[in-house]
Design a protein around this motif. Structure first.
Motif, PDB file in Angstrom:
ATOM      1  N   GLU A  46      62.185 138.084  11.402  1.00 44.47           N
ATOM      2  CA  GLU A  46      61.144 138.963  10.881  1.00 44.47           C
ATOM      3  C   GLU A  46      60.472 139.711  12.034  1.00 44.47           C
ATOM      4  O   GLU A  46      60.037 139.089  13.007  1.00 44.47           O
ATOM      5  N   VAL A  47      60.364 141.031  11.910  1.00 43.14           N
ATOM      6  CA  VAL A  47      59.853 141.878  12.989  1.00 43.14           C
ATOM      7  C   VAL A  47      58.742 142.767  12.447  1.00 43.14           C
ATOM      8  O   VAL A  47      58.853 143.309  11.336  1.00 43.14           O
ATOM      9  N   PRO A 105      49.149 137.311   7.856  1.00 48.51           N
ATOM     10  CA  PRO A 105      48.625 136.044   8.378  1.00 48.51           C
ATOM     11  C   PRO A 105      49.061 135.780   9.814  1.00 48.51           C
ATOM     12  O   PRO A 105      49.997 136.399  10.338  1.00 48.51           O
ATOM     13  N   ASP A 106      48.380 134.826  10.437  1.00 42.02           N
ATOM     14  CA  ASP A 106      48.748 134.388  11.782  1.00 42.02           C
ATOM     15  C   ASP A 106      50.187 133.869  11.781  1.00 42.02           C
ATOM     16  O   ASP A 106      50.643 133.240  10.812  1.00 42.02           O
ATOM     17  N   GLY A 107      50.880 134.103  12.899  1.00 40.10           N
ATOM     18  CA  GLY A 107      52.202 133.516  13.097  1.00 40.10           C
ATOM     19  C   GLY A 107      53.233 133.921  12.068  1.00 40.10           C
ATOM     20  O   GLY A 107      54.083 133.109  11.685  1.00 40.10           O
ATOM     21  N   PHE A 109      55.554 136.499  12.334  1.00 38.98           N
ATOM     22  CA  PHE A 109      56.722 137.247  12.792  1.00 38.98           C
ATOM     23  C   PHE A 109      57.391 136.601  14.006  1.00 38.98           C
ATOM     24  O   PHE A 109      56.740 135.965  14.828  1.00 38.98           O
ATOM     25  N   ASP A 110      58.707 136.829  14.081  1.00 37.24           N
ATOM     26  CA  ASP A 110      59.492 136.349  15.224  1.00 37.24           C
ATOM     27  C   ASP A 110      59.409 137.308  16.403  1.00 37.24           C
ATOM     28  O   ASP A 110      59.612 136.905  17.552  1.00 37.24           O
ATOM     29  N   ALA A 111      59.147 138.583  16.126  1.00 38.96           N
ATOM     30  CA  ALA A 111      59.095 139.591  17.183  1.00 38.96           C
ATOM     31  C   ALA A 111      58.196 140.738  16.760  1.00 38.96           C
ATOM     32  O   ALA A 111      57.984 140.981  15.569  1.00 38.96           O
ATOM     33  N   ALA A 112      57.679 141.445  17.757  1.00 39.85           N
ATOM     34  CA  ALA A 112      56.873 142.641  17.544  1.00 39.85           C
ATOM     35  C   ALA A 112      57.405 143.754  18.423  1.00 39.85           C
ATOM     36  O   ALA A 112      57.861 143.492  19.551  1.00 39.85           O
ATOM     37  N   LEU A 135      52.363 136.914  15.928  1.00 33.70           N
ATOM     38  CA  LEU A 135      53.628 136.354  16.400  1.00 33.70           C
ATOM     39  C   LEU A 135      53.605 134.835  16.318  1.00 33.70           C
ATOM     40  O   LEU A 135      52.592 134.191  16.573  1.00 33.70           O
ATOM     41  N   ARG A 136      54.761 134.269  16.013  1.00 38.35           N
ATOM     42  CA  ARG A 136      54.912 132.824  16.073  1.00 38.35           C
ATOM     43  C   ARG A 136      54.967 132.391  17.541  1.00 38.35           C
ATOM     44  O   ARG A 136      55.350 133.183  18.416  1.00 38.35           O
TER      45      ARG A 136
END
Length: 224
Positions: A46-47, A105-107, A109-112, A135-136
């Protein structure tokens, strides 16, 4: 797919037309596709992409990406991004929103991804803090941005143009931001960084100095 949310709208209609019809194609001709490809290579999961503009990055996301949440506050560019999202193989959800106030929400996505965006957001420090938040742990920040020049002479030029006409003409863009320092100040650990001039021009440009790289949100215990 387009998700509607309540968010501040930032209108730059003249710049949006210029970017879509002139600046974007000119950057393509100058070779920006190579940098877009390197920026997005290897992404998975997820990005979130802030300042997605008219969606020029969408075609370069690798198939391992499950979903892209593309955030764009400028109405004309966002409409063009929605059109682009319908033609990509990767799922892209385009939403109205600002980088300093992401509606997730917090955390999440895997990448931004930030691509030629932090120069024009109203508060880059708040935007980077938001990306760190969503981001996670262990998640990557991918960035390609034009930044403050190395030479004192060009820095003086950047200060002058940023204080006068440049932001007005270029949709709020500032040429002299120290984005590298802002990334680390937001709590990210730099893992790769290249600095180079782009595009190649005969006359030096205040927006020529670019950085491309990755940074990481620390995992629990402070490890990268």
């Amino acid at each position: 797919m387009t998700q509607q949310i309540a968010a501040p709208t930032r209108r730059h209609p003249v710049f949006a037309r210029f970017y879509a019809k002139v600046a974007g194609p000119a950057l393509d001709k100058a070779g920006i596709t190579e940098h877009r490809t390197r920026l997005l290579s290897g992404l998975t999961g997820e990005v979130v992409e802030i300042g997605a503009g008219n969606g020029l990055n969408f075609a370069h996301y690798p198939p391992e990406v499950k979903r892209v949440l593309a955030v764009e506050p400028e109405p004309r560019l966002r409409a063009l991004a929605e059109q682009s999202a319908r033609t990509t193989s990767v799922q892209v959800d385009v939403i109205d929103g600002i980088a300093e106030q992401l509606p997730v929400p917090d955390g999440s996505f895997d990448a931004a991804v930030v691509c030629l965006t932090l120069c024009s957001v109203a508060d880059p420090h708040a935007a980077l803090a938001e990306l760190h938040r969503v981001l996670r742990p262990g998640g990557q920040l991918r960035f390609f941005e034009h930044v403050r020049a190395d030479s004192p002479a060009m820095r003086r030029v950047q200060r002058v143009v940023d204080a006068t006409v440049w932001p007005l003409l270029m949709g709020g863009c500032h040429t002299g931001r120290d984005t590298q320092a802002a990334i680390t100040a937001a709590g990210f650990t730099l893992t790769s960084l290249e600095k180079f001039a782009f595009p190649a021009t005969r006359v030096p440009s205040p927006a020529a100095t670019h950085i491309l790289g990755t940074a990481e949100r620390s995992r629990p215990g402070g490890t990268s």
